[in-house]
Design a protein around this motif. Structure first.
Motif, PDB file in Angstrom:
ATOM      1  N   TRP A 227       0.830  -1.204   0.000  1.00 45.12           N
ATOM      2  CA  TRP A 227       0.000   0.000   0.000  1.00 45.12           C
ATOM      3  C   TRP A 227       0.864   1.254   0.000  1.00 45.12           C
ATOM      4  O   TRP A 227       0.521   2.258  -0.663  1.00 45.12           O
ATOM      5  CB  TRP A 227      -0.938   0.007   1.204  1.00 45.12           C
ATOM      6  CG  TRP A 227      -2.134  -0.872   1.036  1.00 45.12           C
ATOM      7  CD1 TRP A 227      -2.344  -2.086   1.613  1.00 45.12           C
ATOM      8  CD2 TRP A 227      -3.280  -0.610   0.220  1.00 45.12           C
ATOM      9  NE1 TRP A 227      -3.543  -2.616   1.219  1.00 45.12           N
ATOM     10  CE2 TRP A 227      -4.154  -1.712   0.362  1.00 45.12           C
ATOM     11  CE3 TRP A 227      -3.654   0.432  -0.610  1.00 45.12           C
ATOM     12  CZ2 TRP A 227      -5.373  -1.789  -0.288  1.00 45.12           C
ATOM     13  CZ3 TRP A 227      -4.873   0.368  -1.259  1.00 45.12           C
ATOM     14  CH2 TRP A 227      -5.718  -0.730  -1.114  1.00 45.12           C
ATOM     15  N   LEU A 230       2.079   1.744  -3.471  1.00 46.34           N
ATOM     16  CA  LEU A 230       1.004   2.198  -4.348  1.00 46.34           C
ATOM     17  C   LEU A 230       0.686   3.675  -4.111  1.00 46.34           C
ATOM     18  O   LEU A 230       0.462   4.431  -5.066  1.00 46.34           O
ATOM     19  CB  LEU A 230      -0.236   1.337  -4.123  1.00 46.34           C
ATOM     20  CG  LEU A 230      -1.456   1.687  -4.974  1.00 46.34           C
ATOM     21  CD1 LEU A 230      -1.125   1.590  -6.458  1.00 46.34           C
ATOM     22  CD2 LEU A 230      -2.629   0.777  -4.626  1.00 46.34           C
ATOM     23  N   ALA A 260       4.888   1.564  -8.890  1.00 48.81           N
ATOM     24  CA  ALA A 260       3.688   0.815  -9.244  1.00 48.81           C
ATOM     25  C   ALA A 260       4.014  -0.639  -9.564  1.00 48.81           C
ATOM     26  O   ALA A 260       3.290  -1.554  -9.151  1.00 48.81           O
ATOM     27  CB  ALA A 260       3.007   1.484 -10.444  1.00 48.81           C
ATOM     28  N   ALA A 263       4.578  -2.370  -6.293  1.00 49.42           N
ATOM     29  CA  ALA A 263       3.327  -2.615  -5.583  1.00 49.42           C
ATOM     30  C   ALA A 263       2.555  -3.768  -6.207  1.00 49.42           C
ATOM     31  O   ALA A 263       1.992  -4.626  -5.509  1.00 49.42           O
ATOM     32  CB  ALA A 263       2.482  -1.346  -5.583  1.00 49.42           C
ATOM     33  N   LEU A 264       2.526  -3.817  -7.537  1.00 49.55           N
ATOM     34  CA  LEU A 264       1.827  -4.911  -8.213  1.00 49.55           C
ATOM     35  C   LEU A 264       2.499  -6.251  -7.946  1.00 49.55           C
ATOM     36  O   LEU A 264       1.820  -7.278  -7.769  1.00 49.55           O
ATOM     37  CB  LEU A 264       1.770  -4.637  -9.712  1.00 49.55           C
ATOM     38  CG  LEU A 264       0.869  -3.479 -10.153  1.00 49.55           C
ATOM     39  CD1 LEU A 264       1.024  -3.225 -11.635  1.00 49.55           C
ATOM     40  CD2 LEU A 264      -0.588  -3.780  -9.830  1.00 49.55           C
ATOM     41  N   LEU A 286      -5.694  -4.517  -2.933  1.00 50.85           N
ATOM     42  CA  LEU A 286      -4.541  -3.715  -3.350  1.00 50.85           C
ATOM     43  C   LEU A 286      -4.431  -3.672  -4.868  1.00 50.85           C
ATOM     44  O   LEU A 286      -4.211  -2.602  -5.465  1.00 50.85           O
ATOM     45  CB  LEU A 286      -3.261  -4.305  -2.733  1.00 50.85           C
ATOM     46  CG  LEU A 286      -1.945  -3.689  -3.194  1.00 50.85           C
ATOM     47  CD1 LEU A 286      -1.859  -2.223  -2.808  1.00 50.85           C
ATOM     48  CD2 LEU A 286      -0.762  -4.468  -2.614  1.00 50.85           C
ATOM     49  N   ALA A 290      -4.848  -0.455  -7.404  1.00 51.64           N
ATOM     50  CA  ALA A 290      -3.839  -0.105  -8.411  1.00 51.64           C
ATOM     51  C   ALA A 290      -4.460  -0.010  -9.791  1.00 51.64           C
ATOM     52  O   ALA A 290      -4.121   0.883 -10.591  1.00 51.64           O
ATOM     53  CB  ALA A 290      -2.722  -1.150  -8.400  1.00 51.64           C
TER      54      ALA A 290
END
Length: 895
Positions: A227, A230, A260, A263-264, A286, A290
């Motif tokens: 998080w 993101l 990004a 985060a992915l 999450l 995104a």
């Protein structure tokens, strides 16, 4: 109905448009000259009457100044040389940076807390204030250098504060707070001094770390770290869209991409490794967030970034939605959950998402489907290539099941979902092919969707064809683009594209794939994937061997029916489906044939069925290439059982060679029946390849080789009866008969072949002489070539292995006489045949002496001689080329 204006009218129209373009160009060049004059700084005032730069030149800013020619680029004004003051200030800033670093690292500990604070505060404030003064004086480069110094000093201040004022504070937590404070400070500083290029990108770099380091310092779980990543990526996206300055926006774009992606990856890892559906919900949230952020950015981003955002959003949605059911099913079936989620993304065509973002989502859907199909490739490859191992042990016995025949050690239980995946995608592609017009109507809103900032849907040719005055329709005179379809159909429905504007076409349509091509690709993909699904299903279910063989043969029949029907129907004008079906049918036939090699009965049954299927397809198919391909495949399929017959009869390979010639004999008869039919030549050539196989089988045994060569000569002579085959087949038959004779003589260990060849040569030369008397224009190769070759070539072959000197001497004398006769009477066959035999015979006699001389020479001499020869040839290249041309012309004039 297309309207093409007469040439005179079209020429007048083009002249009017060119004149309008020239007038508009003159206006733009005049405006450009005025703007350059307005932006140019005023020249220094000179003494009255002294202005050399203006002598003979018009005033630069006068609106009536003449326009420069097309493509004219004004010369750049020479930039003022860097002054000594700027150089000194720049060097001073660098030295101050070095001194500050040395002071902080070396001399910091020898001062009290008050002195340290005072020194750092004074230096930092001075470094921050100096760029403002320098910018007012126009010293931009120096201001940038001091701004960099100020950035370093603020970092050193943060380090000093942690080392002295808060030494017990956690390093990660302090770094997070310091990065946030410094990012805010440098953002305010960069906005205040707008001419500096460094502060805002530096602030963006510092803004990447507060949330990430704060989450690590707090010992947060991986989901919280995701998080934080993101949130940082969302901040970067906002800066990239609305930030000030190109440097800051580019930096934010790069940083946002990295954050990004991280985060992915965190969300995907947690979703894949979740212990159950409930555990996959939090990572899914999450990923969905995104995806929403990516779509929000794609709504306002340029075309390329919007499509990339759509791809990222689509993949994130698939990972989030598909991860929940995937956590509840066995590992081999998880790919099906993700595939269903990816296919559901196609509903985006009915949403109001911008077109480029929607295209990106569709690309993500296609990528998910492609990834699922790639997972099934190992199983399909094992089914296709596994039976190749049966070639080493033909007719070893029928295996129990399909997997035993394939011989692969793949974990088939983990591939249980692969046939379902292939069948699902094949079914969807087949449905798209079947109901393509309906699909085109569903996708029409996406094609005609208007992008933010665009001129309207007319840019995409969305208007109905032929509607006067509608955007994207009509003619250029009506203010719109011509419709892409000739009959009112848009490009995605298969309309004609690429016609000139006066014929009702649109230039933009030429850059789009036609609907027929897309529809054909869908049908072709359905055929390939459906075949692969059925094959893989048989291996996964481990069906009995007999059912597997019969099933593959039935698949070949179905594919051939599809190829024949598609080639004859021409429903959509695309050849993708029949061509693909034909290629896949050929591959399936090879696979079925290899699989049948485990059993004798299966081999005869499968190859017989394949021969009948391809022959029937050849009869039912239309004329042209497809029918020829079917006929060639039938010929190949019939040749294989002929070879099997020898093995069934217990014959050695060379003894079975004459049986293989049965199919080439049938192809000769078949060619005589078809005459000039386009299918005849490919079939006969395929039969010739079968004859070569028979010759290869007979090579180990010379008597059988002579027999097979003679039989091949008979077949060639039979083909030569037809006038259209005579020029090639006649010479081939003669060569095969002569070659069979030589092989037979060699097999009989004849040491004097002249006793057999001379009785043939003498009458042949007499016949050639009589023909030349009757027809002086007859070629010497036809009159004398066969007779001379019948004796010279066998004698030359024996002379090369003869230790005595009599035969080489007599052969050399005979070759010399023949060469002289050829030169005297200008007969090409005598000259070339006699000269070649004489040269080879002389080389045989001189070879031992050449070897001795070569052994006595130094090692460096042959390369040196070769190099010298190349130099001489290169220096006289033109002369040698003329000599070669003259020799060629002289030989060409001979008969």
């Amino acid at each position: 109905m297309e309207h093409v204006p007469p040439p005179a009218e079209e020429l007048a129209r083009l002249d009017r448009e060119l004149a309008e373009l020239d007038a508009r160009r003159a206006q733009l060049l005049t405006r450009r000259a005025w703007l350059l004059a307005a932006l140019r700084p005023p020249a220094p005032t000179a003494a009255p009457g002294w202005n050399p730069s203006a002598w003979g030149a018009p005033p630069s800013g006068r609106p009536g100044a003449p326009a420069q020619p097309w493509g004219y680029v004004p010369p750049k004004q020479p930039s003022a040389p860097r002054s000594a003051q700027n150089v000194l200030l720049t060097l001073g800033g660098l030295l101050l940076t070095i001194a500050a670093i040395a002071f902080t690292l070396v001399s910091w500990g020898s001062m009290g807390i008050g002195g340290r604070s005072a020194v750092l505060a004074a230096v930092t404030v001075g470094a921050l204030a100096a760029p403002a003064v320098l910018l007012r004086r126009g010293l931009t480069a120096t201001a940038e250098a001091l701004a960099a110094l100020a950035l370093v000093l603020t970092l050193l201040d943060a380090y000093a504060v942690h080392a002295v004022a808060a030494p017990d504070t956690d390093g990660l937590g302090f770094t997070a707070v310091a990065a946030g404070v410094l990012a805010a400070l440098w953002t305010a500083y960069g906005l205040a001094l707008g001419k500096l290029h460094l502060p805002l990108p530096a602030a963006v770099v510092l803004a990447q770390w507060p949330l990430l380091f704060g989450a690590w310092a707090a010992g947060a779980p991986a989901l919280v770290v995701g998080w934080a990543l993101l949130a940082t990526a969302v901040l970067d996206g906002a800066i990239a869209l609305w930030g000030k300055g190109t440097g800051a926006r580019v930096t934010a774009c790069v940083g946002g991409s990295v954050m990004a992606f991280s985060a992915l990856m965190v969300g995907l890892t947690l979703s894949v490794t979740a212990s159950g559906p409930l555990g996959a919900l939090a990572p899914g949230a999450l990923l969905l967030t995104a995806a929403a952020a990516a779509l929000a950015g794609a709504w306002r981003a340029p075309r390329g970034f919007a499509r990339a955002g759509g791809v990222v959003a689509g993949l994130a949605v698939v990972a989030a939605v598909g991860g929940v059911p995937a956590a509840a099913v066995p590992e081999g079936w998880r790919v099906l959950a993700y595939l269903l989620a990816g296919l559901a993304l196609t509903a985006v065509v009915r949403t109001r998402l911008p077109r480029n973002a929607a295209i990106g989502v569709l690309v993500a859907s296609a990528a998910v489907a492609a990834g699922a199909l790639v997972g099934a490739l190992p199983g399909v490859a094992a089914v296709l290539l596994g039976p190749v191992t049966l070639l080493s042990d033909v007719w070893a016995g029928s295996p129990e099941g399909f997997r035993s025949a394939v011989g692969s050690t793949l974990p088939w239980s983990e591939l249980a979902a692969a046939p379902v995946v292939l069948a699902l995608v094949a079914g969807l592609l087949g449905a798209a092919y079947r109901w393509w017009p309906s699909l085109a109507r569903i996708a029409a809103p996406l094609i005609a969707r208007e992008e933010p900032g665009s001129a309207g849907a007319a840019a995409y040719g969305a208007g109905p064809a032929g509607s006067a005055g509608a955007p994207g329709t009509g003619t250029p005179e009506a203010g719109g683009a011509a419709a892409p379809g000739a009959s009112g159909a848009p490009w995605y429905a298969g309309g004609r594209a690429g016609a000139p504007w006066f014929a009702g076409g649109a230039p933009a349509a030429r850059r789009r794939p036609s609907g027929a091509a897309l529809r054909g690709a869908s049908g072709a993909g359905a055929a390939v994937l459906g075949w692969g699904a059925l094959l893989l299903a048989g291996a996964v279910l481990d069906v009995p061997y007999a059912i597997a063989v019969a099933g593959e043969t039935v698949l070949v029949a179905g594919l051939l029916a599809l190829a024949v029907r598609g080639a004859g129907s021409g429903r959509d004008g695309s050849t993708a489906v029949p061509v693909t079906a034909l290629v896949v049918a050929s591959a399936a036939a090879v696979s079925a044939g290899l699989l049948s090699l485990a059993s004798e009965g299966a081999s005869y049954a499968v190859f017989g069925a394949l021969t009948a299927l391809f022959a029937g397809a050849s009869v039912r198919a239309g004329a042209g290439v497809p029918r020829a391909v079917f006929a060639v495949a039938a010929t190949v399929g019939g040749t294989v059982p002929a070879g099997f017959a020898g093995r069934s009869l217990g014959l050695a390979p060379h003894e079975a060679a004459p049986l293989v010639l049965l199919v080439p004999a049938l192809t000769v008869l078949f060619g005589a029946r078809l005459r000039r039919n386009p299918v005849a030549l490919p079939v006969e050539l395929t039969g010739a390849v079968g004859a070569l196989v028979a010759v290869g089988l007979a090579v180990p045994d010379a008597p059988f080789l002579a027999l097979v060569l003679a039989l091949c000569g008979v077949l060639a002579a039979g083909a030569a009866v037809r006038p259209e085959r005579r020029p090639v087949a006649g010479y081939l038959a003669a060569a095969l008969f002569v070659l069979a004779t030589w092989v037979r003589l060699a097999a009989s260990e004849v040491s004097f072949p002249e006793a057999y060849t001379l009785p043939v040569t003498v009458p042949a030369l007499v016949v050639g002489f009589l023909r030349r008397r009757k027809d002086p224009e007859a070629p010497s190769w036809t009159a004398y070539g066969p007779g001379l070759a019948a004796t010279l070539l066998p004698s030359l072959a024996v002379a090369w292995t003869d230790p005595d000197w009599q035969r080489p001497l007599l052969l050399g004398v005979a070759a010399l006489v023949i060469t002289l006769l050829g030169a005297r009477y200008r007969l090409q066959a005598l000259l070339l045949l006699g000269g070649a035999v004489l040269a080879l015979d002389g080389l045989h006699e001189l070879a031992p002496y050449v070897v001795q001389v070569a052994g006595a020479l130094p090692r460096w001499l042959p390369p040196a001689l070769a190099g010298l020869l190349l130099l001489v040839v290169g220096a006289t290249y033109e002369q040698r080329l003329r000599d070669a041309r003259r020799l060629k012309d002289a030989l060409g004039r001979m008969r």
